[in-house]
Design a protein around this motif. Structure first.
Motif, PDB file in Angstrom:
ATOM      1  N   GLN A 103       0.800  -1.215   0.000  1.00  0.00           N
ATOM      2  CA  GLN A 103       0.000   0.000   0.000  1.00  0.00           C
ATOM      3  C   GLN A 103       0.833   1.265   0.000  1.00  0.00           C
ATOM      4  O   GLN A 103       0.492   2.237  -0.697  1.00  0.00           O
ATOM      5  N   TYR A 104       1.938   1.288   0.758  1.00  0.00           N
ATOM      6  CA  TYR A 104       2.679   2.544   0.924  1.00  0.00           C
ATOM      7  C   TYR A 104       4.101   2.493   0.364  1.00  0.00           C
ATOM      8  O   TYR A 104       4.756   3.529   0.285  1.00  0.00           O
ATOM      9  N   GLN A 105       4.634   1.325   0.031  1.00  0.00           N
ATOM     10  CA  GLN A 105       6.016   1.211  -0.440  1.00  0.00           C
ATOM     11  C   GLN A 105       6.068   0.527  -1.803  1.00  0.00           C
ATOM     12  O   GLN A 105       6.944  -0.275  -2.070  1.00  0.00           O
ATOM     13  N   ARG A 106       5.166   0.851  -2.669  1.00  0.00           N
ATOM     14  CA  ARG A 106       5.178   0.281  -4.018  1.00  0.00           C
ATOM     15  C   ARG A 106       6.265   0.928  -4.852  1.00  0.00           C
ATOM     16  O   ARG A 106       6.671   2.078  -4.596  1.00  0.00           O
ATOM     17  N   ALA A 107       6.705   0.188  -5.858  1.00  0.00           N
ATOM     18  CA  ALA A 107       7.771   0.723  -6.723  1.00  0.00           C
ATOM     19  C   ALA A 107       7.300   1.921  -7.528  1.00  0.00           C
ATOM     20  O   ALA A 107       8.090   2.827  -7.864  1.00  0.00           O
ATOM     21  N   GLU A 114      10.689   6.223 -12.898  1.00  0.00           N
ATOM     22  CA  GLU A 114      10.628   6.440 -14.338  1.00  0.00           C
ATOM     23  C   GLU A 114      11.953   6.099 -15.018  1.00  0.00           C
ATOM     24  O   GLU A 114      11.996   5.884 -16.222  1.00  0.00           O
ATOM     25  N   LEU A 115      13.042   6.025 -14.219  1.00  0.00           N
ATOM     26  CA  LEU A 115      14.349   5.744 -14.822  1.00  0.00           C
ATOM     27  C   LEU A 115      14.498   4.263 -15.161  1.00  0.00           C
ATOM     28  O   LEU A 115      15.241   3.910 -16.084  1.00  0.00           O
ATOM     29  N   TYR A 116      13.856   3.376 -14.396  1.00  0.00           N
ATOM     30  CA  TYR A 116      13.980   1.941 -14.677  1.00  0.00           C
ATOM     31  C   TYR A 116      12.611   1.280 -14.838  1.00  0.00           C
ATOM     32  O   TYR A 116      12.453   0.098 -14.571  1.00  0.00           O
ATOM     33  N   ASP A 117      11.634   2.073 -15.304  1.00  0.00           N
ATOM     34  CA  ASP A 117      10.295   1.534 -15.526  1.00  0.00           C
ATOM     35  C   ASP A 117      10.335   0.598 -16.735  1.00  0.00           C
ATOM     36  O   ASP A 117      10.738   1.006 -17.840  1.00  0.00           O
ATOM     37  N   PRO A 118       9.939  -0.702 -16.598  1.00  0.00           N
ATOM     38  CA  PRO A 118       9.984  -1.620 -17.747  1.00  0.00           C
ATOM     39  C   PRO A 118       8.975  -1.264 -18.833  1.00  0.00           C
ATOM     40  O   PRO A 118       9.118  -1.671 -19.981  1.00  0.00           O
ATOM     41  N   LYS A 122       6.285   1.770 -23.732  1.00  0.00           N
ATOM     42  CA  LYS A 122       4.849   1.743 -23.972  1.00  0.00           C
ATOM     43  C   LYS A 122       4.187   3.037 -23.546  1.00  0.00           C
ATOM     44  O   LYS A 122       3.334   3.593 -24.239  1.00  0.00           O
ATOM     45  N   LYS A 123       4.601   3.525 -22.404  1.00  0.00           N
ATOM     46  CA  LYS A 123       4.029   4.783 -21.931  1.00  0.00           C
ATOM     47  C   LYS A 123       4.451   5.949 -22.806  1.00  0.00           C
ATOM     48  O   LYS A 123       3.669   6.883 -23.042  1.00  0.00           O
TER      49      LYS A 123
END
Length: 375
Positions: A103-107, A114-118, A122-123
């Motif tokens: 809930q509070y510590q999601r990636a 945004e630097l290592y977003d897989p 796509k975005k």
């Protein structure tokens, strides 16, 4: 008219006595005809009591063991329950931690996600000019997405350069700290060497002072020993002179006289007997030797007489013993003859009894008629 005989107190007493005697006789009959009691000959009631007590003790021990087993089972169940509760609490804690992380510590909530977003490509393909992307706010006159990517790469390069500078700075600080530490170690070693030198110098001076003191003490002791040797030498010379000029070595008779009498001289000053005293002493020794020899001969004569007496007594005893043995042999012979005659008489009498008197022998029925009653 019928007349009934009345029952008196005496009749009741006699009836009670008869009943009591009958019951006693019945109990005695049961006790006498009981094969266990009659053959074994033991107190069965006492043994039964011991068996009952032993059985009671065994039951008590079984009850204690059962109670201990139940307590162990209860303890085991309680331990399992506590372990389950602890496991459940641990599971709940892990579950709550996992929920808190989800809930509070999601990636996605991190600033640099945004630097290592897989799914960054796509975005990026879905971002429009009027939309916000890559965590940057779009302002008026902002460049197209390629320019934003270039700016973002420049920013990434700047971060990398900054991290390299920080790493170089950390290496420089680490090297300076190691150098300062080495200098501190070297200064400490130099200080230790200086302290060792100072300690060695103090020890050397102390050893020199101790050596001087020991030398002075040795010289003083040597002088004292020399003085004592001179004094001992003078004392020895004086003692030798006193002994040479004294009454002991000059063998004066007066110096051995004692106040206890003329025949009790002083042992420490006595120089021996005179010629007359030696002659009297040897005469007395010769007289005593003659008396001793005479006593030996007398003792030898008495021993020989005693041996002769003992031999004569032994011969008399042997003769008496032979006579007694001969008489005992004759007596035993007469007793054997008498026993043989008595045996023949007994045998003939027994044959007469078996032939004349004991014709009708009792059968088993004769013995079975006994032991039918308690009396």
């Amino acid at each position: 008219m019928l007349k009934f005989q009345t029952v008196t107190k005496e009749d009741l007493k006699l009836a009670a006595a008869r009943e009591r005697r009958r019951q006693t006789d019945q109990e005695r009959k049961q006790r006498i005809f009981n094969p266990r009691f009659r053959k074994i000959g033991i107190d069965k009631e006492f043994l039964d009591k011991q068996v009952a007590e032993k059985k009671q003790l065994q039951e008590l021990e079984h009850a204690k063991e059962s109670e201990l087993d139940e307590s162990l089972i209860r303890s085991s169940k309680l331990a399992l329950l506590l372990e389950k509760q602890q496991e459940e609490e641990r599971r709940n804690i892990h579950k709550e931690i996992e929920q808190f992380r989800q809930q509070y510590q999601r990636a996605e909530n991190r600033q640099d996600y945004e630097l290592y977003d897989p799914n960054a490509l796509k975005k990026a393909s879905l971002i429009k000019d009027d939309e916000v992307g890559f965590g940057l706010q779009k302002f008026e006159g902002e460049a197209v997405p390629k320019e934003r990517l270039k700016a973002q790469k420049e920013q990434m390069r700047w971060w990398i350069e900054k991290q390299k500078d920080e790493r170089v700075q950390l290496d420089r600080e680490r090297q300076e700290a190691e150098k300062a530490y080495q200098e501190a170690v070297i200064s400490r070693d130099k200080r230790a060497v200086a302290l060792d030198q100072m300690e060695e110098e103090c020890r050397r001076r102390l050893n020199e002072a101790t050596a001087r003191f020991n030398r002075a003490m040795a010289e003083e002791q040597e002088y004292r020993r020399h003085c004592e040797a001179l004094r001992d030498e003078e004392d020895k010379k004086a003692e030798i002179y006193n002994h040479v000029t004294g009454d002991f070595l000059t063998e004066a008779k007066e110096q051995a006289e004692s106040t206890r009498g003329p025949h009790k001289p002083l042992a420490s000053r006595y120089k021996g007997m005179t010629a007359d005293q030696l002659r009297l002493f040897r005469q007395e020794q010769a007289r005593q030797m003659k008396e001793i020899e005479k006593m030996k001969l007398e003792k030898k004569r008495m021993n020989e007489e005693w041996d002769q007496l003992m031999n004569s007594h032994a011969e008399i005893a042997n003769a008496y013993q032979r006579e007694m043995d001969q008489k005992r042999t004759e007596i035993n012979k007469r007793i054997a003859e008498e026993n043989l005659k008595l045996a023949e008489q007994h045998k003939s009498h027994q044959e007469y009894l078996n032939r004349e008197l004991y014709k009708n022998k009792p059968t088993a029925e004769f013995f079975e008629q006994f032991n039918k009653d308690a009396r």
